[in-house]
Design a protein around this motif. Structure first.
Motif, mmCIF file in Angstrom:
data_model
loop_
_atom_site.group_PDB
_atom_site.id
_atom_site.type_symbol
_atom_site.label_atom_id
_atom_site.label_comp_id
_atom_site.label_asym_id
_atom_site.label_seq_id
_atom_site.Cartn_x
_atom_site.Cartn_y
_atom_site.Cartn_z
ATOM 1 N N CYS A 79 12.476 -9.230 4.654
ATOM 2 C CA CYS A 79 13.810 -9.021 4.097
ATOM 3 C C CYS A 79 13.717 -8.433 2.694
ATOM 4 C CB CYS A 79 14.576 -10.349 4.045
ATOM 5 S SG CYS A 79 14.662 -11.208 5.634
ATOM 6 N N GLU A 80 14.833 -7.862 2.235
ATOM 7 C CA GLU A 80 14.970 -7.226 0.920
ATOM 8 C C GLU A 80 14.282 -5.860 0.943
ATOM 9 O OE1 GLU A 80 16.926 -8.674 -1.748
ATOM 10 O OE2 GLU A 80 17.459 -9.713 0.101
ATOM 11 N N SER A 81 15.070 -4.830 0.680
ATOM 12 C CA SER A 81 14.622 -3.462 0.941
ATOM 13 C C SER A 81 13.355 -3.056 0.193
ATOM 14 C CB SER A 81 15.753 -2.472 0.641
ATOM 15 O OG SER A 81 16.084 -2.465 -0.732
ATOM 16 N N LEU A 82 13.245 -3.389 -1.086
ATOM 17 C CA LEU A 82 12.057 -2.960 -1.831
ATOM 18 C C LEU A 82 10.804 -3.667 -1.322
ATOM 19 C CD1 LEU A 82 13.358 -2.635 -5.517
ATOM 20 C CD2 LEU A 82 13.219 -0.887 -3.724
ATOM 21 N N VAL A 83 10.967 -4.907 -0.890
ATOM 22 C CA VAL A 83 9.846 -5.640 -0.290
ATOM 23 C C VAL A 83 9.462 -4.987 1.036
ATOM 24 C CG1 VAL A 83 9.103 -7.870 0.645
ATOM 25 C CG2 VAL A 83 10.549 -7.801 -1.400
ATOM 26 N N ILE A 84 10.468 -4.608 1.828
ATOM 27 C CA ILE A 84 10.216 -3.958 3.117
ATOM 28 C C ILE A 84 9.468 -2.638 2.915
ATOM 29 C CG2 ILE A 84 11.286 -2.883 5.138
ATOM 30 C CD1 ILE A 84 13.601 -4.903 4.798
ATOM 31 N N LEU A 127 3.760 5.922 -0.181
ATOM 32 C CA LEU A 127 5.027 5.742 -0.894
ATOM 33 C C LEU A 127 4.779 5.379 -2.352
ATOM 34 C CD1 LEU A 127 8.102 5.720 -0.297
ATOM 35 C CD2 LEU A 127 7.894 3.261 0.114
ATOM 36 N N LEU A 128 3.762 4.590 -2.595
ATOM 37 C CA LEU A 128 3.404 4.155 -3.946
ATOM 38 C C LEU A 128 2.080 4.783 -4.371
ATOM 39 C CD1 LEU A 128 4.459 0.460 -3.544
ATOM 40 C CD2 LEU A 128 5.167 1.873 -5.470
ATOM 41 N N PRO A 129 1.920 5.069 -5.661
ATOM 42 C CA PRO A 129 0.668 5.669 -6.140
ATOM 43 C C PRO A 129 -0.521 4.734 -5.942
ATOM 44 C CG PRO A 129 2.407 5.740 -7.818
ATOM 45 C CD PRO A 129 2.891 4.842 -6.743
ATOM 46 N N ALA A 130 -1.713 5.292 -5.897
ATOM 47 C CA ALA A 130 -2.937 4.489 -5.751
ATOM 48 C C ALA A 130 -3.282 3.769 -7.057
ATOM 49 C CB ALA A 130 -4.096 5.387 -5.320
ATOM 50 N N ASP A 131 -2.984 4.408 -8.183
ATOM 51 C CA ASP A 131 -3.319 3.834 -9.482
ATOM 52 C C ASP A 131 -2.451 2.599 -9.768
ATOM 53 O OD1 ASP A 131 -4.594 4.220 -12.285
ATOM 54 O OD2 ASP A 131 -2.454 3.977 -12.684
ATOM 55 N N PRO A 132 -3.044 1.451 -10.134
ATOM 56 C CA PRO A 132 -2.274 0.228 -10.351
ATOM 57 C C PRO A 132 -1.174 0.360 -11.405
ATOM 58 C CG PRO A 132 -4.603 -0.287 -10.203
ATOM 59 C CD PRO A 132 -4.489 1.212 -10.245
ATOM 60 N N TYR A 133 -1.477 1.079 -12.487
ATOM 61 C CA TYR A 133 -0.470 1.257 -13.538
ATOM 62 C C TYR A 133 0.707 2.081 -13.022
ATOM 63 C CZ TYR A 133 1.846 2.851 -17.773
ATOM 64 O OH TYR A 133 2.798 3.144 -18.724
ATOM 65 N N GLU A 134 0.404 3.183 -12.327
ATOM 66 C CA GLU A 134 1.473 4.029 -11.797
ATOM 67 C C GLU A 134 2.304 3.289 -10.749
ATOM 68 O OE1 GLU A 134 2.359 6.869 -12.989
ATOM 69 O OE2 GLU A 134 0.704 6.950 -14.414
ATOM 70 N N ALA A 142 2.868 0.059 -10.806
ATOM 71 C CA ALA A 142 3.713 -0.854 -11.571
ATOM 72 C C ALA A 142 4.913 -0.119 -12.160
ATOM 73 C CB ALA A 142 2.898 -1.521 -12.683
ATOM 74 N N ILE A 143 4.694 1.093 -12.654
ATOM 75 C CA ILE A 143 5.778 1.895 -13.227
ATOM 76 C C ILE A 143 6.811 2.235 -12.159
ATOM 77 C CG2 ILE A 143 6.343 4.145 -14.241
ATOM 78 C CD1 ILE A 143 5.104 2.130 -16.209
ATOM 79 N N ALA A 144 6.353 2.614 -10.972
ATOM 80 C CA ALA A 144 7.270 2.946 -9.883
ATOM 81 C C ALA A 144 8.114 1.729 -9.502
ATOM 82 C CB ALA A 144 6.492 3.460 -8.673
ATOM 83 N N ASP A 171 4.549 15.581 -4.852
ATOM 84 C CA ASP A 171 4.947 16.657 -3.942
ATOM 85 C C ASP A 171 5.826 16.153 -2.802
ATOM 86 O OD1 ASP A 171 3.613 18.799 -5.229
ATOM 87 O OD2 ASP A 171 1.711 18.098 -4.396
ATOM 88 N N THR A 172 5.761 14.852 -2.531
ATOM 89 C CA THR A 172 6.582 14.251 -1.479
ATOM 90 C C THR A 172 7.372 13.088 -2.075
ATOM 91 O OG1 THR A 172 4.777 12.762 -0.823
ATOM 92 C CG2 THR A 172 4.964 14.857 0.355
ATOM 93 N N ILE A 173 8.411 12.656 -1.351
ATOM 94 C CA ILE A 173 9.240 11.578 -1.900
ATOM 95 C C ILE A 173 8.474 10.260 -1.899
ATOM 96 C CG2 ILE A 173 11.370 12.746 -1.236
ATOM 97 C CD1 ILE A 173 11.722 10.700 0.981
ATOM 98 N N GLY A 174 8.669 9.506 -2.967
ATOM 99 C CA GLY A 174 7.982 8.233 -3.137
ATOM 100 C C GLY A 174 8.962 7.096 -3.364
ATOM 101 N N PHE A 175 8.457 6.026 -3.932
ATOM 102 C CA PHE A 175 9.193 4.765 -4.082
ATOM 103 C C PHE A 175 10.482 4.940 -4.888
ATOM 104 C CE2 PHE A 175 9.260 0.162 -5.462
ATOM 105 C CZ PHE A 175 9.294 -0.382 -4.193
ATOM 106 N N ILE A 176 10.391 5.621 -6.032
ATOM 107 C CA ILE A 176 11.583 5.841 -6.859
ATOM 108 C C ILE A 176 12.546 6.783 -6.153
ATOM 109 C CG2 ILE A 176 12.454 6.625 -9.103
ATOM 110 C CD1 ILE A 176 9.694 6.027 -10.271
ATOM 111 N N ASP A 177 12.020 7.803 -5.505
ATOM 112 C CA ASP A 177 12.866 8.789 -4.823
ATOM 113 C C ASP A 177 13.759 8.146 -3.770
ATOM 114 O OD1 ASP A 177 11.752 11.541 -5.817
ATOM 115 O OD2 ASP A 177 9.975 10.404 -5.273
#
Length: 234
Positions: free
Chosen positions: A66-71, A86-93, A95-97, A157-163
């Motif tokens: 449940c909860e969209s961001l968790v899904i 969907l999310l970057p490989a780098d841990p900092y990036e 976290a930012i997303a 280049d493709t849509i990700g978590f923020i997009d």
């Protein structure tokens, strides 16, 4: 667990269900979409989300998420080999997303839904100003994400978590503009973000999933009338 065990409980105007559908489509996953009647919630919904009793709910075999961001994070991690990440490989990036996705849901959604809830002109003007302020902030975020890279999305280049977090709200943004007369999506204030909007809306699976703006506006008008009746009754 097989991919074919996937079901998604949603509602056609829910931006939170819409973003999950977008990611399932982007990943190329097969799933069964089940439209909920939110005035008469199904036993399936009540069973799989007994705490909040709301959509979206992803059912994977006998598991409920449940909860969209968790899904979204579950899909990205569980099917990491399907489609673009969907999310970057780098841990900092990463976290930012996550930070900016939470900002959109907590700050921006609250402000633009506040436009519908506002009963007085001065309150509505305040919520419009808040929404525009958040969009300007996201313009700066996008500028930093794409600075010098020529990349078209927050995710590259493709849509990700923020997009998908922001893009799933576009039908509601346009509907609220139609209902209230507010101008949120304005090239003068957010030129880079408007270029992003046009790129996002040109994606085939986005076009097939985002609901018709007029239908969303109809739902918004009913919601607004209900809220105002409650306020008048207090």
């Amino acid at each position: 667990m097989a991919e074919g065990d996937l079901k998604l409980l949603g509602f056609f105007t829910s931006p939170f269900a819409i973003r999950v559908r977008m990611v399932l489509e982007q990943k190329g996953l097969s799933y069964e979409y089940l439209e909920e009647d939110l005035t008469n919630k199904s036993e399936l919904l009540l069973k799989h989300n007994p705490i909040y009793k709301k959509v979206p709910v992803l059912i994977h075999g006998d598991r409920s998420i449940c909860e969209s961001l968790v899904i979204l994070q579950y899909i990205d991690e569980n099917w990491s080999g399907s489609g673009p990440p969907l999310l970057p490989a780098d841990p900092y990036e990463r976290a930012i997303a996550r930070f900016w996705a939470a900002y959109i849901d907590e700050k921006f959604v609250e402000s633009f839904w506040g436009i519908l809830k506002a009963g007085r002109e001065e309150t509505k003007a305040e919520k419009i100003a808040d929404s525009i302020g958040v969009l300007k902030q996201l313009e700066e975020v996008f500028k930093k994400c794409s600075a010098g890279t020529g990349k078209g999305f927050f995710g590259g280049d493709t849509i990700g978590f923020i997009d998908v977090t922001l893009g799933s709200q576009l039908a509601w943004m346009k509907a609220i503009e139609k209902i209230s007369g507010a101008k949120l999506l304005d090239e003068t204030n957010i030129p880079l973000l408007m270029e992003w909007v046009n790129r996002f809306l040109a994606i085939d699976f986005v076009k097939s999933i985002l609901p018709n703006v007029e239908r969303v506006a109809e739902v918004g008008r009913v919601f607004q009338a209900t809220i105002w009746k409650v306020d008048l009754a207090k």
